[in-house]
Design a protein around this motif. Structure first.
Motif, short mmCIF file in Angstrom:
data_model
loop_
_atom_site.label_atom_id
_atom_site.label_comp_id
_atom_site.label_asym_id
_atom_site.label_seq_id
_atom_site.Cartn_x
_atom_site.Cartn_y
_atom_site.Cartn_z
N CYS A 110 0.83 -1.20 0.00
CA CYS A 110 0.00 0.00 0.00
C CYS A 110 0.87 1.26 0.00
N LEU A 111 1.93 1.26 0.77
CA LEU A 111 2.84 2.41 0.79
C LEU A 111 3.47 2.63 -0.59
N THR A 112 3.77 1.55 -1.27
CA THR A 112 4.37 1.66 -2.60
C THR A 112 3.41 2.30 -3.59
N ILE A 113 2.17 1.80 -3.61
CA ILE A 113 1.22 2.34 -4.59
C ILE A 113 0.82 3.76 -4.21
N TRP A 114 0.83 4.10 -2.94
CA TRP A 114 0.53 5.47 -2.54
C TRP A 114 1.56 6.44 -3.09
N HIS A 115 2.81 6.00 -3.15
CA HIS A 115 3.87 6.82 -3.74
C HIS A 115 3.59 7.06 -5.22
N PHE A 116 3.23 6.01 -5.95
CA PHE A 116 2.88 6.17 -7.37
C PHE A 116 1.65 7.06 -7.53
N PHE A 117 0.68 6.88 -6.65
CA PHE A 117 -0.57 7.61 -6.72
C PHE A 117 -0.35 9.11 -6.54
N THR A 118 0.43 9.51 -5.55
CA THR A 118 0.67 10.93 -5.30
C THR A 118 1.44 11.59 -6.44
N ARG A 119 2.29 10.83 -7.12
CA ARG A 119 3.03 11.38 -8.26
C ARG A 119 2.13 11.54 -9.48
N ALA A 120 1.09 10.71 -9.59
CA ALA A 120 0.22 10.76 -10.76
C ALA A 120 -0.83 11.85 -10.66
N ARG A 121 -1.22 12.21 -9.44
CA ARG A 121 -2.27 13.21 -9.26
C ARG A 121 -1.85 14.56 -9.84
N PRO A 122 -2.81 15.34 -10.34
CA PRO A 122 -2.47 16.67 -10.89
C PRO A 122 -1.90 17.57 -9.79
N GLU A 123 -1.05 18.50 -10.20
CA GLU A 123 -0.40 19.38 -9.23
C GLU A 123 -1.41 20.23 -8.47
N THR A 124 -2.45 20.67 -9.15
CA THR A 124 -3.47 21.47 -8.47
C THR A 124 -4.26 20.61 -7.50
N ARG A 125 -4.59 21.18 -6.35
CA ARG A 125 -5.39 20.48 -5.35
C ARG A 125 -6.77 21.13 -5.20
N ASP A 126 -7.16 21.93 -6.20
CA ASP A 126 -8.48 22.57 -6.16
C ASP A 126 -9.57 21.51 -6.22
N ASP A 127 -10.62 21.73 -5.44
CA ASP A 127 -11.76 20.82 -5.38
C ASP A 127 -12.99 21.60 -5.83
N THR A 128 -13.47 21.30 -7.06
CA THR A 128 -14.62 22.02 -7.60
C THR A 128 -15.91 21.21 -7.47
N SER A 129 -15.87 20.13 -6.72
CA SER A 129 -17.08 19.33 -6.54
C SER A 129 -18.03 20.02 -5.57
N ASP A 130 -19.31 19.69 -5.71
CA ASP A 130 -20.31 20.24 -4.80
C ASP A 130 -21.15 19.11 -4.24
N LYS A 131 -22.19 19.47 -3.50
CA LYS A 131 -23.02 18.47 -2.85
C LYS A 131 -23.69 17.55 -3.87
N ASP A 132 -24.17 18.12 -4.98
CA ASP A 132 -24.82 17.32 -6.00
C ASP A 132 -23.84 16.34 -6.65
N GLN A 133 -22.60 16.79 -6.86
CA GLN A 133 -21.60 15.93 -7.46
C GLN A 133 -21.28 14.76 -6.54
#
Length: 431
Positions: free
Chosen positions: A198-221
């Protein structure tokens, strides 16, 4: 020429990914063999029950999010909707935390009142299962996101290589030292190694995520995600963990030695299924992206089914020729279960002929029909198990598994091809 190069590249990636799965699955089989030969087949049977409990709870307590991770990641990535992707990831994290608490309670109740086995201390076993559930939900969700990013190699490395090889080496070390291990201690060892994966894949996961951490989701989403994910709890239990459910059901009426035979046959069937999963893992993201762009996908689906069918026929032929020899590695009593192995392999052929129907229905935002259909098949199969076992022995359990899968897949395939795919593209919900 472009299509030929594409198919050549696809074949190369399939061989590399399948090779990794074969290595990992081979390590799992050797680990099962080591447990049966070093400690006992009863220990293997009880360990398989603990693994089944953990696997089922992962499906329940993930809220179904890891099952829809690939389709939503591919959709948002194709349309560059990074804020929605971040919101989806954060919502999945909240569900995992709530699910972990639920897993501790469910496993405690099951171990106290559902089994008459020497699993002591019970509270420690429940906590181990809860830890395994949180690790598992994180591992599989991150894997689904990475597949949506078309990083299949990184998605599979921790699960198919790191976890099984480290587990096998650790078991070998304990066996060499001559230490007596119970099913609970073996499960604790597996949970610790799963944490490393799990620690290994978390490392890959964090590198793949977009640099922006903006969250544009709302309650309906978020409501839409929950509505899409929840039916997948049942659907995934049937499609991906029907094996574990049958092992748990068999544990109520079958002796541990017979459970071990079922467990080994199911492992061979799952080993063969890895190739089918790899085919779909490589080809589905392209289908998802084309659908998100409102492009025709019928020819892509037909090509995927053709490749899957060819693979399934090769698997069945291989089991017929080599199955008895493979089973005999676990002992003479296992060699007599070739008919059970061949029966179980029929589920692979059905999936090859009709394709990954649940995943395709999810692409069209059709989540509820498959849940209803597969729930009915699950109830029918589990109800029939005691009668099938009385009539045919453990082969009856194998038949329940195959028939319920075939009927459910056929109904969903008819719904997909005759109703859903005939709707005009303009009538689809915008991706």
């Amino acid at each position: 020429m472009t299509e030929r190069r594409r198919l050549t590249g696809l074949a190369g990636r399939f061989l590399s990914l399948s090779g990794g799965r074969v290595i990992g699955a081979g390590a799992v089989f050797l680990a099962n063999l080591l447990i049966a030969r070093t400690w006992s087949d009863e220990t293997l049977g009880m360990f398989s029950v603990l693994m089944a409990i953990s696997a089922i709870l992962i499906q329940i307590c993930s809220g179904g999010y890891h099952s829809i991770a690939t389709v939503y990641t591919a959709r948002y990535r194709a349309n560059k909707q990074w804020g929605l992707l971040n919101g989806f990831i954060r919502q999945a994290s909240k569900v995992r935390l709530i699910g972990t608490v639920l897993a501790a309670f469910i496993s405690l109740v099951y171990l106290l009142w559902g089994m008459n086995a020497e699993l002591t201390p019970t509270i420690l076993s429940a906590l181990m299962i809860a830890a395994s559930v949180y690790i598992g939900t994180t591992l599989y969700f991150c894997s689904g996101v990475l597949v949506g990013y078309e990083q299949q190699e990184r998605a599979l490395l921790p699960e198919t290589i790191i976890r099984p090889l480290f587990f096998l080496v650790s078991l070998g070390a304990f066996a060499a030292l001559g230490l007596a291990l119970s099913a609970s201690l073996i499960f604790l060892l597996f949970t610790a190694i799963n944490g490393l994966a799990c620690l290994t894949i978390w490392h890959f996961f964090t590198r793949a995520r977009p640099e922006t951490r903006d969250d544009t989701s709302d309650k309906d989403q978020k409501s839409r995600w929950n509505k899409a994910a929840t039916p997948w709890i049942i659907t995934s239990l049937v499609w991906d963990f029907f094996v574990e459910l049958h092992i748990l059901a068999a544990g109520m009426i079958v002796a541990p030695a017979q459970i071990a035979i079922l467990h080994v046959c199911f492992r061979f069937r799952i080993l063969a299924g890895f190739g089918m999963r790899t085919i779909y893992m490589l080809m589905l993201p392209d289908v998802y992206a084309a659908h998100a762009r409102k492009e025709p996908v019928g020819h892509k689906i037909r090509r995927m089914c053709l490749v899957g069918t060819a693979y399934a026929l090769c698997v069945m032929a291989g089991f017929y020729v080599l199955g008895e020899r493979m089973l005999s590695l676990f002992g003479p009593q296992f060699a007599q279960a070739l008919d059970i192995l061949l029966i179980m392999s029929g589920a692979i052929l059905v999936r090859g002929l009709l394709g990954p129907v649940p995943a395709l229905l999810s692409m069209y935002d059709q989540h509820l029909p498959q849940s209803i259909v597969m729930s009915a098949c699950l109830v029918a199969s589990l109800t029939a198990i005691p009668f099938a076992y009385d009539a045919m022995g453990i082969a009856g359990i194998a038949w329940c598994y195959v028939i319920s899968n075939a009927v459910g897949t056929a109904i969903l395939w008819l719904w997909l091809t005759c109703v859903v795919m005939r709707r005009p593209v303009d009538g689809q919900e915008p991706a």
